[in-house]
Design a protein around this motif. Structure first.
Motif, PDB file in Angstrom:
ATOM      1  N   ARG A 266     -37.081 -66.053  -6.850  1.00 41.29           N
ATOM      2  CA  ARG A 266     -37.487 -65.403  -8.088  1.00 41.29           C
ATOM      3  C   ARG A 266     -36.278 -65.162  -8.981  1.00 41.29           C
ATOM      4  O   ARG A 266     -35.262 -64.617  -8.535  1.00 41.29           O
ATOM      5  CB  ARG A 266     -38.173 -64.070  -7.782  1.00 41.29           C
ATOM      6  CG  ARG A 266     -39.493 -64.248  -7.063  1.00 41.29           C
ATOM      7  CD  ARG A 266     -40.578 -64.653  -8.036  1.00 41.29           C
ATOM      8  NE  ARG A 266     -41.689 -65.317  -7.352  1.00 41.29           N
ATOM      9  CZ  ARG A 266     -42.828 -65.621  -7.962  1.00 41.29           C
ATOM     10  NH1 ARG A 266     -42.980 -65.330  -9.246  1.00 41.29           N
ATOM     11  NH2 ARG A 266     -43.777 -66.248  -7.300  1.00 41.29           N
ATOM     12  N   SER A 267     -36.355 -65.593 -10.225  1.00 39.68           N
ATOM     13  CA  SER A 267     -35.236 -65.398 -11.157  1.00 39.68           C
ATOM     14  C   SER A 267     -35.077 -63.933 -11.532  1.00 39.68           C
ATOM     15  O   SER A 267     -33.996 -63.498 -11.921  1.00 39.68           O
ATOM     16  CB  SER A 267     -35.453 -66.239 -12.421  1.00 39.68           C
ATOM     17  OG  SER A 267     -36.673 -65.879 -13.056  1.00 39.68           O
ATOM     18  N   ARG A 268     -36.166 -63.176 -11.403  1.00 34.48           N
ATOM     19  CA  ARG A 268     -36.113 -61.744 -11.681  1.00 34.48           C
ATOM     20  C   ARG A 268     -36.650 -61.008 -10.469  1.00 34.48           C
ATOM     21  O   ARG A 268     -37.632 -61.431  -9.846  1.00 34.48           O
ATOM     22  CB  ARG A 268     -36.955 -61.406 -12.913  1.00 34.48           C
ATOM     23  CG  ARG A 268     -36.869 -59.955 -13.342  1.00 34.48           C
ATOM     24  CD  ARG A 268     -37.794 -59.667 -14.505  1.00 34.48           C
ATOM     25  NE  ARG A 268     -39.198 -59.770 -14.092  1.00 34.48           N
ATOM     26  CZ  ARG A 268     -40.224 -59.572 -14.916  1.00 34.48           C
ATOM     27  NH1 ARG A 268     -40.011 -59.315 -16.179  1.00 34.48           N
ATOM     28  NH2 ARG A 268     -41.464 -59.667 -14.480  1.00 34.48           N
ATOM     29  N   ARG A 269     -35.999 -59.926 -10.114  1.00 35.93           N
ATOM     30  CA  ARG A 269     -36.429 -59.169  -8.946  1.00 35.93           C
ATOM     31  C   ARG A 269     -37.826 -58.611  -9.155  1.00 35.93           C
ATOM     32  O   ARG A 269     -38.119 -57.990 -10.182  1.00 35.93           O
ATOM     33  CB  ARG A 269     -35.448 -58.035  -8.680  1.00 35.93           C
ATOM     34  CG  ARG A 269     -35.725 -57.278  -7.392  1.00 35.93           C
ATOM     35  CD  ARG A 269     -34.768 -56.128  -7.201  1.00 35.93           C
ATOM     36  NE  ARG A 269     -33.391 -56.571  -7.160  1.00 35.93           N
ATOM     37  CZ  ARG A 269     -32.368 -55.747  -6.959  1.00 35.93           C
ATOM     38  NH1 ARG A 269     -32.586 -54.445  -6.807  1.00 35.93           N
ATOM     39  NH2 ARG A 269     -31.139 -56.215  -6.937  1.00 35.93           N
ATOM     40  N   VAL A 270     -38.695 -58.828  -8.181  1.00 39.71           N
ATOM     41  CA  VAL A 270     -40.067 -58.331  -8.272  1.00 39.71           C
ATOM     42  C   VAL A 270     -40.185 -57.097  -7.392  1.00 39.71           C
ATOM     43  O   VAL A 270     -39.462 -56.953  -6.397  1.00 39.71           O
ATOM     44  CB  VAL A 270     -41.084 -59.403  -7.819  1.00 39.71           C
ATOM     45  CG1 VAL A 270     -40.985 -60.638  -8.691  1.00 39.71           C
ATOM     46  CG2 VAL A 270     -40.892 -59.759  -6.352  1.00 39.71           C
ATOM     47  N   PRO A 271     -41.084 -56.169  -7.727  1.00 40.76           N
ATOM     48  CA  PRO A 271     -41.295 -55.014  -6.849  1.00 40.76           C
ATOM     49  C   PRO A 271     -41.871 -55.493  -5.518  1.00 40.76           C
ATOM     50  O   PRO A 271     -42.732 -56.374  -5.478  1.00 40.76           O
ATOM     51  CB  PRO A 271     -42.299 -54.163  -7.631  1.00 40.76           C
ATOM     52  CG  PRO A 271     -42.990 -55.111  -8.549  1.00 40.76           C
ATOM     53  CD  PRO A 271     -41.966 -56.153  -8.907  1.00 40.76           C
ATOM     54  N   ILE A 272     -41.352 -54.947  -4.426  1.00 37.99           N
ATOM     55  CA  ILE A 272     -41.823 -55.363  -3.107  1.00 37.99           C
ATOM     56  C   ILE A 272     -42.835 -54.336  -2.610  1.00 37.99           C
ATOM     57  O   ILE A 272     -42.501 -53.165  -2.402  1.00 37.99           O
ATOM     58  CB  ILE A 272     -40.653 -55.483  -2.112  1.00 37.99           C
ATOM     59  CG1 ILE A 272     -39.611 -56.481  -2.624  1.00 37.99           C
ATOM     60  CG2 ILE A 272     -41.156 -55.920  -0.736  1.00 37.99           C
ATOM     61  CD1 ILE A 272     -38.381 -56.593  -1.735  1.00 37.99           C
ATOM     62  N   ASN A 273     -44.079 -54.781  -2.446  1.00 38.01           N
ATOM     63  CA  ASN A 273     -45.139 -53.953  -1.884  1.00 38.01           C
ATOM     64  C   ASN A 273     -46.150 -54.878  -1.212  1.00 38.01           C
ATOM     65  O   ASN A 273     -45.985 -56.104  -1.209  1.00 38.01           O
ATOM     66  CB  ASN A 273     -45.794 -53.071  -2.962  1.00 38.01           C
ATOM     67  CG  ASN A 273     -46.285 -53.873  -4.152  1.00 38.01           C
ATOM     68  OD1 ASN A 273     -47.052 -54.831  -3.993  1.00 38.01           O
ATOM     69  ND2 ASN A 273     -45.847 -53.490  -5.356  1.00 38.01           N
ATOM     70  N   VAL A 274     -47.183 -54.300  -0.626  1.00 36.70           N
ATOM     71  CA  VAL A 274     -48.130 -55.125   0.134  1.00 36.70           C
ATOM     72  C   VAL A 274     -48.811 -56.160  -0.752  1.00 36.70           C
ATOM     73  O   VAL A 274     -49.112 -57.281  -0.307  1.00 36.70           O
ATOM     74  CB  VAL A 274     -49.174 -54.234   0.843  1.00 36.70           C
ATOM     75  CG1 VAL A 274     -48.526 -53.451   1.965  1.00 36.70           C
ATOM     76  CG2 VAL A 274     -49.855 -53.284  -0.146  1.00 36.70           C
ATOM     77  N   ASN A 275     -49.034 -55.826  -2.011  1.00 39.54           N
ATOM     78  CA  ASN A 275     -49.716 -56.759  -2.903  1.00 39.54           C
ATOM     79  C   ASN A 275     -48.822 -57.939  -3.295  1.00 39.54           C
ATOM     80  O   ASN A 275     -49.255 -59.096  -3.273  1.00 39.54           O
ATOM     81  CB  ASN A 275     -50.194 -56.023  -4.163  1.00 39.54           C
ATOM     82  CG  ASN A 275     -51.223 -54.965  -3.835  1.00 39.54           C
ATOM     83  OD1 ASN A 275     -52.254 -55.240  -3.218  1.00 39.54           O
ATOM     84  ND2 ASN A 275     -50.956 -53.726  -4.247  1.00 39.54           N
ATOM     85  N   THR A 276     -47.574 -57.645  -3.668  1.00 38.68           N
ATOM     86  CA  THR A 276     -46.681 -58.745  -4.056  1.00 38.68           C
ATOM     87  C   THR A 276     -46.337 -59.614  -2.849  1.00 38.68           C
ATOM     88  O   THR A 276     -46.150 -60.823  -2.992  1.00 38.68           O
ATOM     89  CB  THR A 276     -45.385 -58.197  -4.685  1.00 38.68           C
ATOM     90  OG1 THR A 276     -44.775 -57.259  -3.790  1.00 38.68           O
ATOM     91  CG2 THR A 276     -45.662 -57.524  -6.016  1.00 38.68           C
ATOM     92  N   ILE A 277     -46.256 -59.031  -1.650  1.00 39.25           N
ATOM     93  CA  ILE A 277     -45.980 -59.836  -0.454  1.00 39.25           C
ATOM     94  C   ILE A 277     -47.111 -60.826  -0.212  1.00 39.25           C
ATOM     95  O   ILE A 277     -46.880 -62.022   0.032  1.00 39.25           O
ATOM     96  CB  ILE A 277     -45.771 -58.927   0.773  1.00 39.25           C
ATOM     97  CG1 ILE A 277     -44.416 -58.205   0.661  1.00 39.25           C
ATOM     98  CG2 ILE A 277     -45.832 -59.734   2.066  1.00 39.25           C
ATOM     99  CD1 ILE A 277     -44.167 -57.201   1.762  1.00 39.25           C
ATOM    100  N   ILE A 278     -48.345 -60.361  -0.300  1.00 38.04           N
ATOM    101  CA  ILE A 278     -49.477 -61.284  -0.114  1.00 38.04           C
ATOM    102  C   ILE A 278     -49.498 -62.326  -1.227  1.00 38.04           C
ATOM    103  O   ILE A 278     -49.771 -63.510  -0.987  1.00 38.04           O
ATOM    104  CB  ILE A 278     -50.806 -60.500  -0.073  1.00 38.04           C
ATOM    105  CG1 ILE A 278     -50.821 -59.563   1.138  1.00 38.04           C
ATOM    106  CG2 ILE A 278     -51.988 -61.451  -0.016  1.00 38.04           C
ATOM    107  CD1 ILE A 278     -52.045 -58.662   1.214  1.00 38.04           C
ATOM    108  N   ALA A 279     -49.179 -61.904  -2.468  1.00 40.24           N
ATOM    109  CA  ALA A 279     -49.168 -62.846  -3.590  1.00 40.24           C
ATOM    110  C   ALA A 279     -48.115 -63.933  -3.385  1.00 40.24           C
ATOM    111  O   ALA A 279     -48.365 -65.121  -3.631  1.00 40.24           O
ATOM    112  CB  ALA A 279     -48.921 -62.100  -4.895  1.00 40.24           C
ATOM    113  N   LEU A 280     -46.925 -63.542  -2.948  1.00 35.52           N
ATOM    114  CA  LEU A 280     -45.854 -64.512  -2.708  1.00 35.52           C
ATOM    115  C   LEU A 280     -46.230 -65.490  -1.599  1.00 35.52           C
ATOM    116  O   LEU A 280     -46.004 -66.704  -1.713  1.00 35.52           O
ATOM    117  CB  LEU A 280     -44.564 -63.773  -2.336  1.00 35.52           C
ATOM    118  CG  LEU A 280     -43.858 -63.015  -3.460  1.00 35.52           C
ATOM    119  CD1 LEU A 280     -42.814 -62.062  -2.892  1.00 35.52           C
ATOM    120  CD2 LEU A 280     -43.215 -63.979  -4.445  1.00 35.52           C
TER     121      LEU A 280
END
Length: 692
Positions: A266-280
């Motif tokens: 990711r070129s920009r840091r994304v918030p890490i949570n259960v939703n973004t982990i599943i999305a990634l």
């Protein structure tokens, strides 16, 4: 070592010549911290710059020479909380820096010892430039070391290192105690393994119980915000599990390194949570269209991302002011292309006319190769389309800029490059150069008059017959002027010449009234006319340092009066921007007498001297000013040598006598260079877009 000369340096030499800007350590630590936080790992980072004492001890204890050099001038230690993060951290470092070498401690069934992974990496080019150029001549490699180990072993490693590795005699004939220590180490290793096993087993249990959020937290073990799983995702995973599609099982079976890779990309840091982990993981592994629709609607990668202070703050924009940290206008000759340096006398001798010399075109193209090659090495990783061979090239990426104008027919090259300072906001570093091949006016004039002197003929030979090559260099930074800061504060502190200038001086050779040399030079009587002419040369941009000493009982030059000045080391330190010459008392007096007869020095520029006034040290500055120092000036000199800077703390070592005098003269030479008016009337064809 048999074939290669071993490196041995004193701590005083290392302290003087190895100067590491605080930005090197802080920037490396910050880069690593940013990358680890971007991936959500649990860690701690520590760093240090090797002291002169430590380096001197290492040279004494181990055999360094040739290609074997100290590789840990800067060291970074990463302590991890989970054993399986060691390999993940290794992967992150390989994606961040250029790897030179990896080494690890081996595990075997008979011995327990701290498990650590050591990596050696090439310093980023912009940080390499923040280290004094002399460093690379001191048996030190342009690398840094990263140690990776777990917190359990870090807790006792220093004790084990000092009490067992360095203190083997403690354990001789006491195998029982050694075995006892091994059992403790085995317990620590078991703790490392057990922590990972615990969370893996817990994650599997949570998976079987359908607690998806808790399963993700336990299985992936990264720092994440306390965010609830989207209800739509919860419902989808529940229903999908009941229907036997096993979407949740695929999540649980996905290895942690897959998630880390996605976060790294990711070129920009994304918030890490259960939703973004599943999305990634859906983007990389699952490819489920239902999840894709949910996350697109929710704008998942921006959901929960806090606006940074930098994004919300309004800044007053101010014009940038340039600060020069190095400059030079000089002729380029071939004095080092053939591996032979010229003395004061043979550089102007007619007998030298038969020697093999490079012509001006060969010199010009040798310089072009050095300048363009430096640009490709430094900026090539940013500008992927940059041709490898010298050519006209312009490119911009945000704050990074490269502009090269190469006129092959007219034999002219102009260039300007710049990049932002990764540590100091609002500061931009730049370097610009002009390389031209011009007609030799002295040759044309003497040919027209038919009166070519031996000196003119030889100089023409040295410069490429009818043509000569001239190099102009400016290195510096630009930033908005702060109201409470003097205009030129810091220019001398940041003093540094660009890498391509060093390559040209070292590999091609320059001529600034007299040839440039990194070796100690003794002026004999037959060299006085050349030296006098150089001192009076109005076009000279090299200060000339002349040291006049008496002759001792053995017929050698007596320099005890200089104390710890170390003339040879001083020459190697300043030779790329100042000439250093020594002479015996008789020759020195003739030099001063001869200079007094010239109009430029007839008006009492030297203090009156008697027999007791020798020895002396003179600095003949471009423009005619002269500094005059004697033994009393050396003995009474004091200097606050800057040793270290950590955050806001600064440490200075107050030195006195010859060592202090050494620092004073080096500082004076550098301050003159950055403040001189040698650029008056010179303007590059390339627009720098940075006001002067």
């Amino acid at each position: 070592m048999e074939e290669t000369e071993r490196f041995i340096f004193t701590k005083e030499e290392l302290a003087e010549r190895v100067q590491v800007s605080p930005v090197v350590e802080s920037d490396l630590k910050q880069i690593i911290t940013d990358r680890m936080e971007q991936c959500g790992l649990y860690f701690r980072v520590f760093s240090r710059v090797k002291t002169a004492t430590s380096m001197a001890r290492k040279f004494e204890q181990k055999e360094y020479g040739g290609e074997r050099r100290i590789q840990d001038l800067v060291g970074v230690r990463i302590n991890l909380y989970f054993d399986d993060d060691v390999e993940i951290c290794r992967h992150i470092m390989e994606q961040t820096f250029e790897v030179v070498d990896w080494s690890t401690s081996e595990r075997n069934e008979d011995e327990f010892k701290p498990i650590k992974l050591n990596g050696v990496f090439r310093l980023p080019e912009y940080l390499r430039d923040e280290i004094s150029a002399d460093t690379w001549e001191m048996g030190i490699d342009d690398t840094f070391e990263v140690q990776i180990k777990t917190m359990f072993f870090e807790g006792w490693h220093e004790i084990e290192h000092d009490m067992r590795y360095k203190g083997e005699e403690l354990w001789v004939n006491y195998s029982g105690f050694s075995r006892y220590l091994n059992s403790i180490l085995a317990t620590l290793e078991l703790c490392d393994k057990s922590m990972v096993t615990l969370f893996e087993d817990l994650g599997h249990t949570l998976y079987k119980d359908g607690r998806w959020s808790d399963m993700i937290k336990s299985h992936f073990r990264v720092k994440m915000s306390d965010t609830s799983l989207y209800p739509e995702v919860q419902e989808l995973l529940d229903s999908d599990s009941e229907n036997g599609s096993k979407l949740a099982k695929k999540l649980y079976k996905t290895k942690r390194i897959v998630l880390i890779d996605q976060l790294l990309r990711r070129s920009r840091r994304v918030p890490i949570n259960v939703n973004t982990i599943i999305a990634l993981l859906n983007d990389e592994v699952l490819h489920d269209s239902r999840l894709t629709a949910i996350f697109r609607k929710r704008d998942v990668y921006n959901d929960g991302r806090e606006e940074s202070l930098a994004e919300s703050r309004h800044y007053e924009l101010r014009p940038l002011t340039r600060q020069t940290v190095f400059q030079m206008c000089t002729e380029v000759d071939d004095s080092r292309m053939k591996g032979q340096e010229k003395s004061l006398t043979n550089s102007f001798s007619a007998t030298d006319a038969d020697a093999a010399h490079a012509d001006a075109e060969e010199i010009f193209w040798a310089c072009v190769e050095q300048i363009y090659g430096w640009i490709v090495k430094k900026y090539g990783p940013l500008f992927k389309d940059m041709p490898s061979k010298p050519t006209t090239y312009h490119a911009d990426i945000l704050a990074y800029h490269v502009a090269v104008n190469l006129d092959e027919q007219r034999k002219r090259m102009n260039m300007h490059v710049r990049h932002m300072d990764p540590e100091v906001g609002g500061r931009i570093w730049y370097s610009e150069a002009s390389l031209v091949m011009e007609e030799n006016p002295s040759y044309a004039d003497s040919a027209a008059e038919g009166t070519q002197t031996a000196e003119a003929v030889s100089h023409v030979m040295d410069a490429g017959k009818q043509k000569r090559v001239f190099l102009r260099v400016s290195n510096g930074y630009a930033e908005a002027k702060k109201d409470d800061r003097p205009e030129h504060e810091g220019a001398g502190i940041f003093f540094s010449y660009p890498g391509y200038y060093k390559l040209i001086v070292d590999g091609v050779g320059i001529y600034n009234s007299i040839p440039c040399s990194n070796r100690r030079r003794i002026v004999r009587e037959d060299g006085l006319p050349v030296l006098e002419e150089a001192i009076g040369d109005c076009s000279r941009n090299f200060p000339i340092v002349v040291i006049i000493s008496r002759e001792d009982n053995d017929g050698m030059m007596d320099e005890d009066w200089l104390g710890a000045f170390r003339v040879s080391d001083f020459t190697r330190t300043v030779w790329r921007y100042a000439h250093v010459l020594t002479c015996y008392e008789e020759v020195g007096r003739k030099l001063l007498t001869g200079l007094r007869r010239t109009p430029a020095f007839a008006a009492g520029r030297f203090s009156a001297f008697e027999a007791a006034d020798i020895p002396r040290l003179y600095i003949f500055w471009p423009g005619g000013d002269v500094d005059d120092f004697g033994p009393e000036d050396v003995e009474n000199c004091s200097f606050g040598r800057h040793l270290e800077a950590r955050s806001d703390a600064r440490t200075y070592d107050i030195v006195r006598g010859g060592q202090a005098f050494y620092h004073k003269i080096v500082t004076d030479l550098r301050d003159w260079n950055v403040s001189a008016d040698m650029w008056d009337g010179f303007q590059l064809e390339i627009m720098t877009e940075i006001p002067g």
